[in-house]
Write an enzyme that holds these catalytic residues in place. Structure first.
Site, mmCIF file in Angstrom:
data_model
loop_
_atom_site.group_PDB
_atom_site.id
_atom_site.type_symbol
_atom_site.label_atom_id
_atom_site.label_comp_id
_atom_site.label_asym_id
_atom_site.label_seq_id
_atom_site.Cartn_x
_atom_site.Cartn_y
_atom_site.Cartn_z
ATOM 1 N N GLU A 104 0.885 -0.837 -0.246
ATOM 2 C CA GLU A 104 -0.025 -0.175 -0.014
ATOM 3 C C GLU A 104 0.735 1.540 0.010
ATOM 4 O OE1 GLU A 104 -2.339 -1.435 3.408
ATOM 5 O OE2 GLU A 104 -4.298 -0.929 2.056
ATOM 6 N N GLU A 124 -4.336 -9.706 3.395
ATOM 7 C CA GLU A 124 -5.287 -8.691 4.411
ATOM 8 C C GLU A 124 -6.541 -9.429 4.663
ATOM 9 O OE1 GLU A 124 -3.594 -6.478 3.237
ATOM 10 O OE2 GLU A 124 -3.047 -5.322 3.985
#
Ligand code: NAD
Length: 706
Positions: A104, A124
């Site tokens: 990210e 995730e």
């Protein structure tokens, strides 16, 4: 934490926070400050975020998820915004892995370059979460809706070559001494461009029909994600990326992340994540216990398990010698191993040359003399103490000093096996699960005399063959099969009391088990269970109803899938209810004086799961397992317990130990002598439930003390 060097107008921010450059609060604060400062430095034209470690960055510090520190400012979304909003272009230079929060951060950079062997992903979802720091908003803008959706919803990483082809990275370099030079050249080139900034805020997700695509995707993953919360939240967040301005999408993503973080599923995911980290910390085994060198392996017995074990080692690059008692069995075993690799090559998983080379590493013998040079010998012959004794006596005579002698026994006493050798310290249990080349779990059974360096070796080898090693002590069935016993017992007993196999299996599958008890028994073979019970007659004789239906099926030759009939009738692989089972059960109930009644789903669930959990408490008390997480890893990876429930022991904490104690006590009282026999709560369960302490907290406190 990181160093900054300035070269030719480029600032190299080199992360150096072992082991994995975790993006904890300290790191986030320092990075944000440095990026702001470099942004105003006139000498600096561009910044590069790179790593001094073999890994770019492992992402967020998951410990902060437990403490709540992940929200402290600057949080990870803030750091990503600071990078994105910097007036100078920022380049991520990825070597090794960039996972989760790390990717990210890289997505918030204007450019990404990577080494060819780099891996990048947003895992995730595997923790019951969504990527909460812009991953669901920036990735679709950069690589397009379809690739992004697949990456986010699978959680699987992609490799360098693919990353380049889909636009995730802008350039790929070899991971050699010139890597930094290439990165510096790339940054210099970028900094000379007229408008080098490339903010995701200015991009849109290009796709002709985002809603249609997401609808179809949701439909496709429905069977696998039916019990899960995170996939839906991920899809909603991706949809927001397609339809909303980025700032609104980011807000929606953050809210979704916060919501998921507080769900039982995410707690379960994090529990298993930490359990995997902990499980190789074994009491009495220290860094001083250096693993022994293992370069050659032998397997005794080329049956179902022996072949699977051989395949596992062969594909990890070990030469394997198979030993059998007769030429025919040996040839059959070797042929099956060769066929496995041929099939893999036909399916395109291996090149034909590679498949042939691997298969050629398998040899066969009928003579123990040929095993004299093997470093690790794994016995996978019949499950009989006499057979194992003979084999270990022979191994003791022929194996070289220091060779590790392992048994794949599922139930037998490893100490008794070790005692027939003059070197019990070299004997260990390596309990693979079927199919051995597929199942990830490996129960490493530590005998009373197993040397610590032998355990350390088993752990190291397990990792090389890509297994998950969980170390357990010696008792009947070790951890997995011991907990299985009460579970199966109740599944069978419920049939006598009035339930049907389908009713039991539907409840368990509804709970999330990969397969219900009766379907599982049919798959494993009704005869297998019956033989195990024959060996245990004396221990279960006090319960005349013990597995009565299963024993009857065995007598009738209804051995499960292999004979087309067991608890079900099989049409191909499809199971169909058989009314005859109700008659058999009713007849046996009558014979044993068991009253039949309507049994509701709640009772089925509690009767099957709570005694299994109770057994886990006994196992922990007896220190057969070191920690609750070990039992959970075993049940999730070896027995189809739903990972989103975190394993049986975590599930117990989640629903509350007092509830389990109360229901165990209830069945103990309401099921007459049967209840008294099998529903005694474990002392540790009683102790924790009455004092209001969770299992997790109890073991954390124990760890602190030691
Ligand atoms: P299997 O019957 O398929 O194979 C056993 C093989 O061992 C046969 O090929 C037999 O010829 C050979 N053998 C027997 N005695 C031998 C001896 N003295 N020397 C050399 N070879 C000998 O059995 P399996 O299912 O592969 O089980 C093997 C072991 O693995 C057992 O201890 C079993 O409990 C354990 N195990 C089985 C499973 C499973 O699901 N099948 C799972 C975990 C562990």
């Amino acid at each position: 934490m990181f160093s900054i060097t300035k070269k030719q107008g480029i600032a190299l921010i080199e992360l150096n926070s072992p082991p994995v450059n975790a993006l904890d609060l300290k790191m986030r604060k320092a990075l944000s400050a440095s990026i702001a400062e470099l942004g105003t430095d006139d000498e600096i034209k561009a910044m590069v975020i790179c790593s001094a470690l073999p890994v770019f960055c492992g992402g967020a510090d998951i410990n902060e998820f437990q403490t709540g520190q992940l929200w402290e400012k600057p949080d990870l979304p803030d750091l990503c915004l600071a990078i994105e909003n910097s007036i100078k272009p920022v380049i991520a230079a990825i070597v090794g892995a960039a996972m989760g929060g790390a990717l990210e951060v890289a997505l918030a950079c204007d450019y990404r370059v990577a080494s060819e062997d780099a891996v990048m992903g947003l895992p995730e979802i595997k923790l019951g979460l969504l990527p909460g720091s812009g991953g669901t908003q920036r990735l679709p803008r950069i690589v397009g809706l379809e690739v992004a959706t697949r990456m986010i919803l699978s959680g699987d990483p992609v490799k360098g070559e693919y990353a380049l082809s889909c636009g995730l990275v802008d350039a790929l370099f070899e991971n050699d001494q010139d890597f930094s030079t290439h990165v510096l050249d790339f940054a210099t080139r970028v900094s000379h461009e007229g408008d080098p900034k490339r903010s995701c805020e200015d991009m849109t997700v290009k796709h002709p029909d985002p809603r249609g695509f997401l609808r179809e995707f949701r439909y496709q993953i429905a069977p696998k994600s039916k019990n899960l919360v995170a996939p839906e939240r991920c899809l909603e967040s991706i949809k927001a990326a397609c339809e909303l301005p980025m700032v609104e999408g980011l807000a929606q993503e953050k809210a979704g992340f916060a919501e998921l973080l507080d769900t039982p599923q995410s707690r379960a995911g994090r529990h298993l994540f930490f359990a995997e980290r902990e499980c190789t910390k074994i009491p009495g085994v220290t860094r001083a216990d250096q693993p022994r060198d293992i370069t050659s392996v032998a397997v005794i017995g080329a049956g179902t398990m022996g072949r699977g074990i051989a395949i596992t080692f062969l594909q990890a690059g070990y030469p394997v010698a198979l030993l059998e008692t007769a030429q025919g069995a040996l040839e059959l075993g070797l042929e099956k191993v060769r066929e496995h690799f041929q099939r893999a090559s036909q399916k395109g998983r291996l090149s034909a040359d590679r498949a042939e080379a691997i298969a050629a590493n398998a040899t066969g013998t009928l003579s123990y003399g040929d095993l004299a040079e093997a470093d690790l010998i794994i016995e996978a012959a019949f499950e009989s103490m006499d057979v194992k004794r003979q084999i270990f006596e022979a191994l003791d005579r022929h194996a070289k000093p220091g060779a590790i002698l392992a048994s794949n026994t599922s139930t037998l006493d490893l100490d008794e096996i070790a005692a027939v050798t003059s070197r019990p310290e070299d004997v260990i249990g390596l309990h693979f699960f079927s199919p051995a080349n597929v199942m990830r779990l490996l129960e490493v059974v530590r005998g009373a005399k197993t040397a610590p360096d032998v355990i350390a070796t088993a752990i190291t080898v397990a990792k090389k063959i890509r297994k998950l090693p969980v170390t357990v002590g010696v008792c009947y069935g070790f951890v997995g099969n011991r907990m299985l016993e009460p579970y199966f017992r109740e599944g069978s007993r419920l049939l006598l009391e009035g339930a049907t196999p389908k009713q039991v299996d539907d409840v368990l599958e509804g709970f999330g088990m990969a397969m219900g008890i009766h379907a599982m028994a049919d798959l494993a073979g009704v005869d297998v269970g019956a033989r195990v019970r024959q060996e245990r007659r004396s221990e279960i004789a006090h319960d005349p109803t013990y597995q009565a239906v299963q024993d009857r099926l065995f007598e009738l030759g209804r051995l499960g899938q292999k004979t087309g009939r067991g608890s079900y009738v099989y049409e191909g692989r499809t199971r169909v209810e058989d009314p005859e089972i109700v008659q058999i059960s009713a007849h046996l109930a009558d014979f044993h004086g068991v009253k039949r009644r309507e049994i509701d789903d709640q009772e089925i669930l509690e009767r099957c799961l709570f005694p299994l959990i109770n057994e886990g408490f006994l196992i922990l008390e007896e220190e057969i397992a070191t920690r609750p997480g070990d039992c959970d890893l075993i049940w999730v990876n070896g027995y189809g317990f739903p990972n989103w429930r975190g394993g049986p022991m975590h599930y117990a904490d989640e629903i509350g130990l007092s509830q389990i104690l109360e229901r165990m006590t209830h069945y103990r009282q309401s099921l007459g002598t049967y209840g008294e026999m099998w529903f005694t709560p474990a002392p540790l369960l009683e102790q924790l439930a009455t004092s209001g302490v969770t299992l997790d907290a109890h073991f954390d406190a124990k760890k602190e003390k030691s």
